[in-house]
Design an enzyme around this catalytic site. Structure first.
Site, PDB file in Angstrom:
ATOM      1  N   GLU A 193       0.848  -1.197   0.000  1.00  0.00           N
ATOM      2  CA  GLU A 193       0.000   0.000   0.000  1.00  0.00           C
ATOM      3  C   GLU A 193       0.883   1.246   0.000  1.00  0.00           C
ATOM      4  O   GLU A 193       2.022   1.202   0.458  1.00  0.00           O
ATOM      5  CB  GLU A 193      -0.875  -0.099   1.272  1.00  0.00           C
ATOM      6  CG  GLU A 193      -1.686   1.081   1.649  1.00  0.00           C
ATOM      7  CD  GLU A 193      -2.838   1.348   0.708  1.00  0.00           C
ATOM      8  OE1 GLU A 193      -2.590   1.456  -0.504  1.00  0.00           O
ATOM      9  OE2 GLU A 193      -3.975   1.513   1.176  1.00  0.00           O
ATOM     10  N   ASP A 194       0.365   2.358  -0.506  1.00  0.00           N
ATOM     11  CA  ASP A 194       1.161   3.587  -0.510  1.00  0.00           C
ATOM     12  C   ASP A 194       1.156   4.291   0.848  1.00  0.00           C
ATOM     13  O   ASP A 194       2.180   4.701   1.356  1.00  0.00           O
ATOM     14  CB  ASP A 194       0.679   4.547  -1.613  1.00  0.00           C
ATOM     15  CG  ASP A 194      -0.818   4.827  -1.553  1.00  0.00           C
ATOM     16  OD1 ASP A 194      -1.537   4.213  -0.727  1.00  0.00           O
ATOM     17  OD2 ASP A 194      -1.299   5.672  -2.347  1.00  0.00           O
ATOM     18  N   ASP A 197      -3.423   6.437   6.169  1.00  0.00           N
ATOM     19  CA  ASP A 197      -3.781   7.783   6.613  1.00  0.00           C
ATOM     20  C   ASP A 197      -4.843   7.654   7.703  1.00  0.00           C
ATOM     21  O   ASP A 197      -4.537   7.435   8.877  1.00  0.00           O
ATOM     22  CB  ASP A 197      -4.262   8.588   5.395  1.00  0.00           C
ATOM     23  CG  ASP A 197      -4.421  10.064   5.684  1.00  0.00           C
ATOM     24  OD1 ASP A 197      -4.900  10.401   6.772  1.00  0.00           O
ATOM     25  OD2 ASP A 197      -4.090  10.901   4.831  1.00  0.00           O
ATOM     26  N   PHE A 248      -1.074  16.751   3.252  1.00  0.00           N
ATOM     27  CA  PHE A 248      -1.469  15.988   2.073  1.00  0.00           C
ATOM     28  C   PHE A 248      -0.256  15.872   1.159  1.00  0.00           C
ATOM     29  O   PHE A 248       0.299  16.881   0.725  1.00  0.00           O
ATOM     30  CB  PHE A 248      -2.653  16.634   1.356  1.00  0.00           C
ATOM     31  CG  PHE A 248      -3.280  15.671   0.383  1.00  0.00           C
ATOM     32  CD1 PHE A 248      -4.162  14.698   0.836  1.00  0.00           C
ATOM     33  CD2 PHE A 248      -2.951  15.708  -0.959  1.00  0.00           C
ATOM     34  CE1 PHE A 248      -4.711  13.770  -0.047  1.00  0.00           C
ATOM     35  CE2 PHE A 248      -3.501  14.799  -1.853  1.00  0.00           C
ATOM     36  CZ  PHE A 248      -4.387  13.832  -1.392  1.00  0.00           C
TER      37      PHE A 248
END
Ligand code: HPA
Ligand code: MG
Length: 281
Positions: A193-194, A197, A248
């Protein structure tokens, strides 16, 4: 390919672990609702990972290696790096350079490989954000394996698509497109997964894969983990490259409305970038 829209019926993780599974792109109507709580309670913990560390991952076991902390103050000026012209004013700073990502991914690959010893790991790349990390991770695995002279197949792989963000906001729902999950049966599965969050994606995806795929073990490798200011951590991955501030971030396949995936460094988006790509490319 089956597509699910998955959303928590109450809360996201913890109890009750009950998911609504809505099949939105297939003519097969699968079980509309599955209840995980009972089965989860009866299931033995997934056999996994090192046992000596401070942090427990969401697979219930100990995380042996902690991520590298990237501080907010370590943001670097964009003028010090090559930023393509099409993003020149759309990023504020470079948070993690391409070179640092490469070095860290090599070490993650070594950590992961030693945790799995001589088994064939079934990697599942979580699209689209996880694809750059997946690409670099598998080439690091290949290099390690070739140098070791070991005779087992080091990894196999497949893809899953998960979508939960719109712009810079989590929608709280996750759309999942998966291939045949029965292929996970009895396998040692590692999701790639990146970013973790809010943790919504993984806290919904993992129970689904366990329940439908019946893998022998399942764990998560995420390049990034966000230190959320609201501290609402719903998910802790087993292997994490970097812990990043609550900003972000884009680049290295992490996107904002599909923009910035082609940027090689991980950067903080600028207000101009948010405005420019608010409706996509
Ligand atoms: N950037 C890009 N995609 C994301 C992020 C982020 O910071 N958080 C969750 N998905
Ligand atoms: Mg992702």
């Amino acid at each position: 390919m089956r597509t699910f829209a998955v959303q928590p019926t109450s809360g996201c993780q913890g109890s009750p672990e009950r998911l609504t599974l809505v099949v939105i792109k297939t003519r097969y109507l699968l079980t509309p609702e599955i209840t995980l709580a009972k089965n989860e309670k009866n299931r033995k913990p997934f056999p996994f990972l090192g046992m000596n560390s401070k942090t427990s991952s969401s697979s219930g076991l100990k995380r042996e290696h902690e991520p590298v902390d990237i501080l907010s103050s370590s943001q670097q000026p964009t003028s010090a790096f090559v930023i393509p012209k099409h993003y020149a004013c759309h990023v504020r700073s470079v948070l993690i350079s391409r070179g640092q990502i490469q070095d860290r991914v090599e070490k993650l690959a070594a950590d992961i490989r030693s945790s799995y010893a001589h088994t064939t790991v079934h990697l599942i790349c979580v699209l689209k954000g996880g694809s750059a990390f997946f690409h670099d991770l598998q080439s690091a695995f290949r290099a390690l394996h070739n140098a070791s002279g070991d005779a087992h197949v080091p990894f196999t792989f497949d893809f899953i698509r998960a979508k939960s963000y719109s712009g810079t906001e989590s929608t709280g729902k996750v759309e999942i497109s998966a291939c045949d999950l029965s292929k996970l049966k009895g396998r040692d599965v590692l999701l790639v997964e990146d970013i973790i969050d809010t943790g919504t994606t993984m806290s919904l995806l993992l129970p689904l894969l366990k329940e439908e795929g019946l893998p022998k073990s399942i764990a998560v490798a995420s390049l990034l983990e966000k230190r959320r200011e609201d501290k609402d951590v719903k998910f802790v991955a087993d292997f994490v490259g970097f812990s990043v501030p609550d900003e972000f971030v884009v680049g290295y396949c992490l996107d904002y409305n599909d923009a910035f995936r082609d940027l090689q460094h991980i950067c903080c988006i600028s207000p101009e970038g948010i405005e420019r790509f608010k409706d996509g490319i």
